[in-house]
Write a protein that holds these residues in place. Sequence first.
Motif, PDB file in Angstrom:
ATOM      1  N   ALA A 117      -6.382  15.016   1.477  1.00 54.87           N
ATOM      2  CA  ALA A 117      -5.704  16.076   1.068  1.00 54.87           C
ATOM      3  C   ALA A 117      -6.350  16.561  -0.345  1.00 54.87           C
ATOM      4  CB  ALA A 117      -4.536  15.504   0.579  1.00 54.87           C
ATOM      5  N   PRO A 118      -6.472  17.880  -0.426  1.00 54.12           N
ATOM      6  CA  PRO A 118      -7.108  18.538  -1.529  1.00 54.12           C
ATOM      7  C   PRO A 118      -6.729  18.009  -2.918  1.00 54.12           C
ATOM      8  CG  PRO A 118      -6.433  20.069   0.097  1.00 54.12           C
ATOM      9  CD  PRO A 118      -5.848  18.945   0.344  1.00 54.12           C
ATOM     10  N   ILE A 119      -7.381  18.235  -3.918  1.00 55.54           N
ATOM     11  CA  ILE A 119      -6.892  17.826  -5.374  1.00 55.54           C
ATOM     12  C   ILE A 119      -6.915  19.324  -6.208  1.00 55.54           C
ATOM     13  CG2 ILE A 119      -7.788  16.678  -7.257  1.00 55.54           C
ATOM     14  CD1 ILE A 119      -9.121  14.575  -5.687  1.00 55.54           C
ATOM     15  N   TYR A 120      -5.547  19.067  -6.971  1.00 52.98           N
ATOM     16  CA  TYR A 120      -5.289  20.228  -7.788  1.00 52.98           C
ATOM     17  C   TYR A 120      -5.629  19.738  -9.256  1.00 52.98           C
ATOM     18  CZ  TYR A 120      -2.964  24.011  -9.832  1.00 52.98           C
ATOM     19  OH  TYR A 120      -2.257  25.349 -10.842  1.00 52.98           O
ATOM     20  N   SER A 121      -5.885  20.569 -10.068  1.00 52.13           N
ATOM     21  CA  SER A 121      -6.321  20.323 -11.448  1.00 52.13           C
ATOM     22  C   SER A 121      -5.295  21.023 -12.616  1.00 52.13           C
ATOM     23  CB  SER A 121      -7.797  20.552 -11.925  1.00 52.13           C
ATOM     24  OG  SER A 121      -7.854  20.739 -13.495  1.00 52.13           O
ATOM     25  N   HIS A 122      -4.433  20.378 -13.060  1.00 51.32           N
ATOM     26  CA  HIS A 122      -3.785  21.355 -14.079  1.00 51.32           C
ATOM     27  C   HIS A 122      -4.285  21.805 -15.256  1.00 51.32           C
ATOM     28  CE1 HIS A 122       0.262  20.735 -11.702  1.00 51.32           C
ATOM     29  NE2 HIS A 122      -0.437  19.325 -11.671  1.00 51.32           N
ATOM     30  N   LEU A 123      -5.554  21.239 -15.480  1.00 51.89           N
ATOM     31  CA  LEU A 123      -6.348  21.713 -16.471  1.00 51.89           C
ATOM     32  C   LEU A 123      -6.762  22.960 -16.258  1.00 51.89           C
ATOM     33  CD1 LEU A 123      -7.477  20.915 -19.481  1.00 51.89           C
ATOM     34  CD2 LEU A 123      -9.509  19.952 -18.181  1.00 51.89           C
ATOM     35  N   THR A 124      -7.520  23.175 -14.969  1.00 52.83           N
ATOM     36  CA  THR A 124      -8.030  24.387 -14.737  1.00 52.83           C
ATOM     37  C   THR A 124      -7.194  25.333 -14.074  1.00 52.83           C
ATOM     38  OG1 THR A 124      -9.066  23.550 -12.588  1.00 52.83           O
ATOM     39  CG2 THR A 124     -10.330  23.288 -14.507  1.00 52.83           C
ATOM     40  N   TYR A 125      -5.871  24.879 -13.707  1.00 48.20           N
ATOM     41  CA  TYR A 125      -4.979  25.405 -12.970  1.00 48.20           C
ATOM     42  C   TYR A 125      -5.416  26.081 -11.586  1.00 48.20           C
ATOM     43  CZ  TYR A 125      -0.691  28.374 -12.761  1.00 48.20           C
ATOM     44  OH  TYR A 125       0.311  29.062 -12.583  1.00 48.20           O
ATOM     45  N   ASP A 126      -6.133  25.176 -10.925  1.00 52.69           N
ATOM     46  CA  ASP A 126      -6.818  25.686  -9.681  1.00 52.69           C
ATOM     47  C   ASP A 126      -7.188  24.367  -8.899  1.00 52.69           C
ATOM     48  OD1 ASP A 126      -7.952  27.247  -7.750  1.00 52.69           O
ATOM     49  OD2 ASP A 126      -9.531  28.056  -9.054  1.00 52.69           O
ATOM     50  N   ILE A 127      -7.611  24.476  -7.425  1.00 56.65           N
ATOM     51  CA  ILE A 127      -7.989  23.573  -6.737  1.00 56.65           C
ATOM     52  C   ILE A 127      -9.398  23.209  -7.064  1.00 56.65           C
ATOM     53  CG2 ILE A 127      -8.546  22.947  -4.281  1.00 56.65           C
ATOM     54  CD1 ILE A 127      -5.739  23.550  -4.803  1.00 56.65           C
ATOM     55  N   VAL A 128      -9.500  21.750  -6.978  1.00 56.97           N
ATOM     56  CA  VAL A 128     -10.876  21.316  -7.330  1.00 56.97           C
ATOM     57  C   VAL A 128     -11.782  21.177  -6.220  1.00 56.97           C
ATOM     58  CG1 VAL A 128     -11.954  19.429  -8.342  1.00 56.97           C
ATOM     59  CG2 VAL A 128      -9.787  19.527  -9.024  1.00 56.97           C
ATOM     60  N   ARG A 129     -12.887  21.995  -5.967  1.00 58.96           N
ATOM     61  CA  ARG A 129     -13.604  22.128  -4.872  1.00 58.96           C
ATOM     62  C   ARG A 129     -14.515  21.073  -4.553  1.00 58.96           C
ATOM     63  NH1 ARG A 129     -16.147  28.218  -4.602  1.00 58.96           N
ATOM     64  NH2 ARG A 129     -16.393  27.308  -2.310  1.00 58.96           N
ATOM     65  N   GLY A 130     -14.429  20.598  -3.481  1.00 57.46           N
ATOM     66  CA  GLY A 130     -15.172  19.503  -2.955  1.00 57.46           C
ATOM     67  C   GLY A 130     -14.711  18.189  -3.231  1.00 57.46           C
ATOM     68  N   GLU A 131     -13.380  18.019  -3.657  1.00 62.23           N
ATOM     69  CA  GLU A 131     -12.899  16.942  -3.980  1.00 62.23           C
ATOM     70  C   GLU A 131     -11.518  16.730  -3.245  1.00 62.23           C
ATOM     71  OE1 GLU A 131     -12.376  15.442  -8.002  1.00 62.23           O
ATOM     72  OE2 GLU A 131     -14.154  16.569  -8.830  1.00 62.23           O
ATOM     73  N   VAL A 132     -11.309  15.468  -2.618  1.00 65.59           N
ATOM     74  CA  VAL A 132     -10.161  15.114  -1.877  1.00 65.59           C
ATOM     75  C   VAL A 132      -9.532  13.859  -2.157  1.00 65.59           C
ATOM     76  CG1 VAL A 132     -10.836  16.639  -0.117  1.00 65.59           C
ATOM     77  CG2 VAL A 132     -11.550  14.078   0.101  1.00 65.59           C
ATOM     78  N   ARG A 142       0.951  -1.185  -0.032  1.00 65.59           N
ATOM     79  CA  ARG A 142       0.100  -0.115   0.030  1.00 65.59           C
ATOM     80  C   ARG A 142       0.828   1.309   0.070  1.00 65.59           C
ATOM     81  NH1 ARG A 142      -2.555   0.421   4.523  1.00 65.59           N
ATOM     82  NH2 ARG A 142      -1.087  -0.884   5.704  1.00 65.59           N
ATOM     83  N   VAL A 143       0.935   1.905  -1.139  1.00 61.69           N
ATOM     84  CA  VAL A 143       1.696   3.121  -1.361  1.00 61.69           C
ATOM     85  C   VAL A 143       0.958   4.310  -1.920  1.00 61.69           C
ATOM     86  CG1 VAL A 143       3.879   4.200  -2.275  1.00 61.69           C
ATOM     87  CG2 VAL A 143       3.814   1.745  -1.837  1.00 61.69           C
ATOM     88  N   GLU A 144       0.899   5.237  -1.293  1.00 59.84           N
ATOM     89  CA  GLU A 144       0.169   6.529  -1.687  1.00 59.84           C
ATOM     90  C   GLU A 144       0.885   7.625  -2.050  1.00 59.84           C
ATOM     91  OE1 GLU A 144      -3.200   6.450  -2.224  1.00 59.84           O
ATOM     92  OE2 GLU A 144      -3.716   4.761  -1.068  1.00 59.84           O
ATOM     93  N   LEU A 145       0.468   8.484  -3.028  1.00 63.22           N
ATOM     94  CA  LEU A 145       1.364   9.702  -3.569  1.00 63.22           C
ATOM     95  C   LEU A 145       0.232  10.669  -3.584  1.00 63.22           C
ATOM     96  CD1 LEU A 145       3.503  11.136  -5.000  1.00 63.22           C
ATOM     97  CD2 LEU A 145       2.686  10.188  -7.345  1.00 63.22           C
ATOM     98  N   VAL A 146       0.877  11.699  -2.703  1.00 59.37           N
ATOM     99  CA  VAL A 146       0.151  13.191  -2.787  1.00 59.37           C
ATOM    100  C   VAL A 146       1.191  14.155  -3.106  1.00 59.37           C
ATOM    101  CG1 VAL A 146      -0.611  15.047  -1.075  1.00 59.37           C
ATOM    102  CG2 VAL A 146      -1.201  12.258  -0.828  1.00 59.37           C
ATOM    103  N   PHE A 150      -2.125  21.768  -2.116  1.00 57.71           N
ATOM    104  CA  PHE A 150      -2.362  22.622  -1.048  1.00 57.71           C
ATOM    105  C   PHE A 150      -1.795  24.305  -1.373  1.00 57.71           C
ATOM    106  CE2 PHE A 150      -1.714  18.605   0.721  1.00 57.71           C
ATOM    107  CZ  PHE A 150      -2.454  18.347   2.000  1.00 57.71           C
ATOM    108  N   LEU A 151      -1.965  24.392  -2.605  1.00 60.28           N
ATOM    109  CA  LEU A 151      -1.598  25.535  -3.296  1.00 60.28           C
ATOM    110  C   LEU A 151      -2.944  26.233  -2.923  1.00 60.28           C
ATOM    111  CD1 LEU A 151      -0.381  25.145  -6.511  1.00 60.28           C
ATOM    112  CD2 LEU A 151       0.730  26.682  -4.855  1.00 60.28           C
ATOM    113  N   TYR A 152      -3.064  27.785  -2.276  1.00 56.89           N
ATOM    114  CA  TYR A 152      -4.105  28.293  -2.223  1.00 56.89           C
ATOM    115  C   TYR A 152      -5.153  28.520  -3.501  1.00 56.89           C
ATOM    116  CZ  TYR A 152      -2.406  30.282   2.449  1.00 56.89           C
ATOM    117  OH  TYR A 152      -1.771  30.714   3.528  1.00 56.89           O
TER     118      TYR A 152
END
Length: 310
Positions: free
Chosen positions: A170-185, A118-122, A127-129
Amino acid sequence: MPVDPQYSPFVEFTREQWSRLSKSTPLPLTDDDVRSLAGTGDPIDLAEVDTVYRPLSRLLQLYVGGTRALHQATSSFLSDTTRRTPFVIGVAGSVAVGKSSTSRLLRELLRRWPQTPRVELVTTDGFLYPNAELERRGLMKRKGFPESYDTRSLLRFVQEVKSGKPEVRAPIYSHLTYDIVRGEVIHVRSPDILIVEGLNVLQPARTGRLAVSDFFDFSIYVDAREADIKRWYIERFLELRATAFSIPGAYFHTYADLSDADARRVASDIWDTINAPNLERNIAPTRGRANLVLTKSADHSMHRMRLRKL
């Protein structure tokens, strides 16, 4: 004043010396696995995995095993039944240097060892604003600099993992929208190993405070000449122009129709004004804090490994 290598805190390996360490180590990945894990503009092949990452996965297994043995011995001495916590690996380096590919390859190799399924990657991008907060603070053009991260939340996340909390989010970041994905972790549920990848994960703490790296059991810095990294960044920008940037709704969609010359000019300007200063002032100075420094050649292959002595 030159340092006598005999008394350096690091032991240094050439590519050839390092590759010899892989003789007794299994290679459970295929060409298709490696292609699916390599990042945009980072041409890692099975030979590179065999030479560099296979020995590294075995070395990390030794560190994990040693940490488990120490935990068991300490628990016995203290008559403590507290469960051991995940082994945490930090991976740092510049934008476009290939640290994401390194992290993904290590995740796949390490999870195929029977001792660490069991190996996870974050990634610390989560954690960008959010962009709205960065705009409010006037930091959009300093995205990726230490001050653009919610360091308190990142530190709390790593602390909770190392405290043995059964589930940490941990929050999720989208490189497509260049922003934090609200409501997804991302749900991190007591893995054997957690890999934390990001630009500034080896930043030291301010006086009297904790740093994220204080909770790492092992850390890796992926290094290369700045001129090579800039070239890789521009090449990746050109590739993304025809792929991710072309998707409607992408943050950088306006760049999709740029000519080659204009795209190179824009990418070069972004590098010179944002990524280079961040590398020189904040990222590169943390290189010496890593347990292992992997240095790349101009063709992306690793040519030198510097491992901190125990």
